[in-house]
Every structure is written in C-alpha cells, then in structure tokens.
Design an enzyme around this catalytic site. Structure first.
Site, PDB file in Angstrom:
ATOM      1  CE  LYS A 158      79.260 -26.642-107.544  1.00 12.00           C
ATOM      2  NZ  LYS A 158      79.773 -25.269-107.753  1.00 12.00           N
ATOM      3  CG  HIS A 205      71.081 -27.836-103.734  1.00 11.54           C
ATOM      4  ND1 HIS A 205      70.955 -27.409-105.025  1.00 11.54           N
ATOM      5  CD2 HIS A 205      71.900 -26.946-103.117  1.00 11.54           C
ATOM      6  CE1 HIS A 205      71.662 -26.303-105.204  1.00 11.54           C
ATOM      7  NE2 HIS A 205      72.246 -26.001-104.061  1.00 11.54           N
ATOM      8  CD  GLN A 261      76.946 -16.212-101.146  1.00 10.19           C
ATOM      9  OE1 GLN A 261      76.362 -16.297-100.077  1.00 10.19           O
ATOM     10  NE2 GLN A 261      77.355 -17.288-101.816  1.00 10.19           N
TER      11      GLN A 261
HETATM   12  O1  PAF Z   1      76.837 -22.557-101.162  1.00  3.90           O
HETATM   13  C1  PAF Z   1      75.899 -21.736-101.254  1.00  3.90           C
HETATM   14  O2  PAF Z   1      74.896 -21.970-101.944  1.00  3.90           O
HETATM   15  C2  PAF Z   1      75.993 -20.417-100.526  1.00  3.90           C
HETATM   16  O3  PAF Z   1      77.279 -19.904-100.550  1.00  3.90           O
HETATM   17  C3  PAF Z   1      75.455 -20.472 -99.070  1.00  3.90           C
HETATM   18  C4  PAF Z   1      76.283 -21.407 -98.212  1.00  3.90           C
HETATM   19  C5  PAF Z   1      73.998 -20.918 -99.104  1.00  3.90           C
HETATM   20  C6  PAF Z   1      75.511 -19.069 -98.447  1.00  3.90           C
HETATM   21  O4  PAF Z   1      74.757 -18.153 -99.151  1.00  3.90           O
END
Ligand code: PAF
Length: 281
Positions: free
Chosen positions: A150, A38, A62
């Site tokens: 990734k 990140h 998700q």
């Molecule tokens: O890659 C992620 O951490 C998530 O899928 C994202 C893009 C922040 C969406 O919730």
C-alpha cells in the site's frame, strides 16, 4: 512475546540469540494501530525467519502535518494482543527520547524519488521515514524487513536507502490486504466515521475504473479528468492519480507494458488522507 523499550537491552538480547542458533531475524516496522495488513507482514516474516520482531513507533519526523500526528490512532494494548496472537516473538516500543536524542535530526535527500507523488504533498515525509528506518535497521540488524505494498513509494525509497547505504538486509514487499469491498486496510481507516467509510471506497473504485480505461488504450490525461469528476460526484477530494513506471515511479501518459506499470492515488475523505495503488497486471 518479549517487549523492549530501550536500545541496549534489545541489542544485548539479540546478540545473545544470534550466538545461540538464531540465524535469521525478520523485522516488521509499524506505527501501531495494527490491522490484518500488518498481520500478513508478521506471517511472512515468521515463515522465513527464526525470530520475528515488530516495532510500534509513531515517528514524528515523517509527519508534515502536526494535527495528522496528533490524531494518528494509538491502540497499544490491542496491538500487543494481536501481535501475541500472531506469534510475534519480540516487540520494540521506543519513546521519542529513545529514538531522537538530537534536537536537529539529520535530513535525507533521495534526489527526486522523495519529491514526486507522496513527496509532493508531504514535504519531508520520506526523509523522516528514511531516518527512522535506518535507526531501526541499525538497532535490530535484521536479515529481512517487511513492508506493505500500500505504501509502494515508501518501499521504493527504502530500497534506495538500503542500496545506497549498503544495509545488509533483504526487503520484502507484501501485497495490500483489502476489506471485502476493496478498501485497502490502513490504520487511518479507524478515523473514518460510517458515512465516510462508504466514501473512502472512491479511491479503490477509481483505480479499477482507471485501470480498465488505460488497458483499453485511453490516455492518462482523459482518465484523470474522469477521476476528477468521479471524486466530485462522491464529494471526496482527489490529490493525485498517476500512472507510473513500477521501478522508478516516473509518470506515464500511456500504458507501455502493463507488467511495468502501477496506478497510484491519494485523496482526502473528510479530513482523513488515504492512499492506494494497484499494479496493472
Ligand atoms: O509504514 C509505516 O508504518 C511507517 O512509515 C514505518 C515504515 C513504520 C516508518 O515509521
């Protein structure tokens, strides 16, 4: 670093900035439990934009598996410290109430790309990703948005979203950051007990093995069999290993042009689901 939890205040703040010589805004969407991967996204954004915004939001739509959602690592204080150190300007940290006002959120169908690979094993996952990323794009209106390689299929899904819905944002795919032994950095690695951490390397090692075999002209059917055996020896559960076209992620049995190919893998180390991928060159 300024922290916002609500939509209107961050919108007002960004409007003010835009009127006062901020010409470009870089967005780094995350689900928190931040790691070096990140921080690379933050670094890229800082290089290319006047202002960098990270979002930390564990997006429920998700997750197709409730226990995966419940166990997703949450390390907010540490995330704030890391973002401060990295020089991130703004953090958006909304609640579920802020992000989802409707009881039945809309669903997005990507017409195929969302049904293969990850989509096959995580039904509905990319609909949730597309939905939350659309919301974030509408709230922040970034110039550029940064995602990690990734989650390569996620990057392709979001590219399709941006193209089809005409979001005025440029997407950047930043290379995967790895531990010294090759394990791809992932928030889920925090859930690996020490003996599982060793086994987790089976994914990266399989990708390297598969790459060498494929570049020697061996077909994917054989490579997959060898991978299945390798996973069994290491007592790790393979979900898939696929050779695919880099642009449309359609499966291939042979490498046609290494430049156009990608190898993708997923498996369970204990109860932790991990994914990884490598380009062939
Ligand atoms: O890659 C992620 O951490 C998530 O899928 C994202 C893009 C922040 C969406 O919730």
């Amino acid at each position: 670093m300024e922290i916002f939890k609500e939509v209107e205040p961050i919108r007002a703040f960004l409007d003010f900035k835009r009127r006062n010589s901020v010409n470009s805004i870089g967005l780094v969407p995350t689900m928190g439990a931040l790691h070096k991967g990140h921080l690379e996204l933050i670094k890229s954004s800082k290089k290319e934009n006047d202002l960098t915004i990270a979002t930390v939001y564990v997006n429920p739509t998700q997750f197709n598996n409730p226990s995966d959602l419940a166990k997703y690592p949450r390390t907010f204080e540490q995330d704030v410290a890391l973002l401060n150190q990295a020089g991130c300007d703004i953090l958006f940290f909304p609640s579920n109430e802020v992000m989802y006002s409707a009881a039945n959120p809309i669903k997005i169908d990507f017409g195929g790309l969302d049904k293969i690979l990850e989509g096959k094993f995580r039904p509905g996952h990319f609909s949730g990703v597309g939905l939350v990323v659309s919301k974030l794009f509408n709230i922040i209106q970034p110039t550029k948005a940064y995602f990690g390689q990734k989650d390569y299929q996620q990057f392709q899904v979001i590219s399709s979203l941006v193209e089809q819905l005409m979001f005025p944002v440029k997407l950047e795919c930043v290379p995967t950051v790895r531990e010294e032994d090759g394990l791809a950095m992932s928030s889920r690695n925090l859930r690996l007990a020490p003996e599982m951490r060793l086994k987790a390397l089976t994914l990266y090692n399989s990708l390297q093995l598969a790459k060498n075999l494929l570049l020697d002209g061996i077909e994917m059917t054989i490579v997959r069999e060898k991978t299945i055996n390798f996973f069994e020896e290491n007592q790790v559960k393979l979900e898939y290993i696929e050779l695919a076209d880099r642009k449309n992620l359609i499966s291939l049995n042979f490498v046609l042009d290494p430049k156009d190919s990608i190898l993708l893998i997923s498996g369970y180390v204990g109860e932790v689901r991990l994914i990884d991928n490598i380009f062939l060159v």
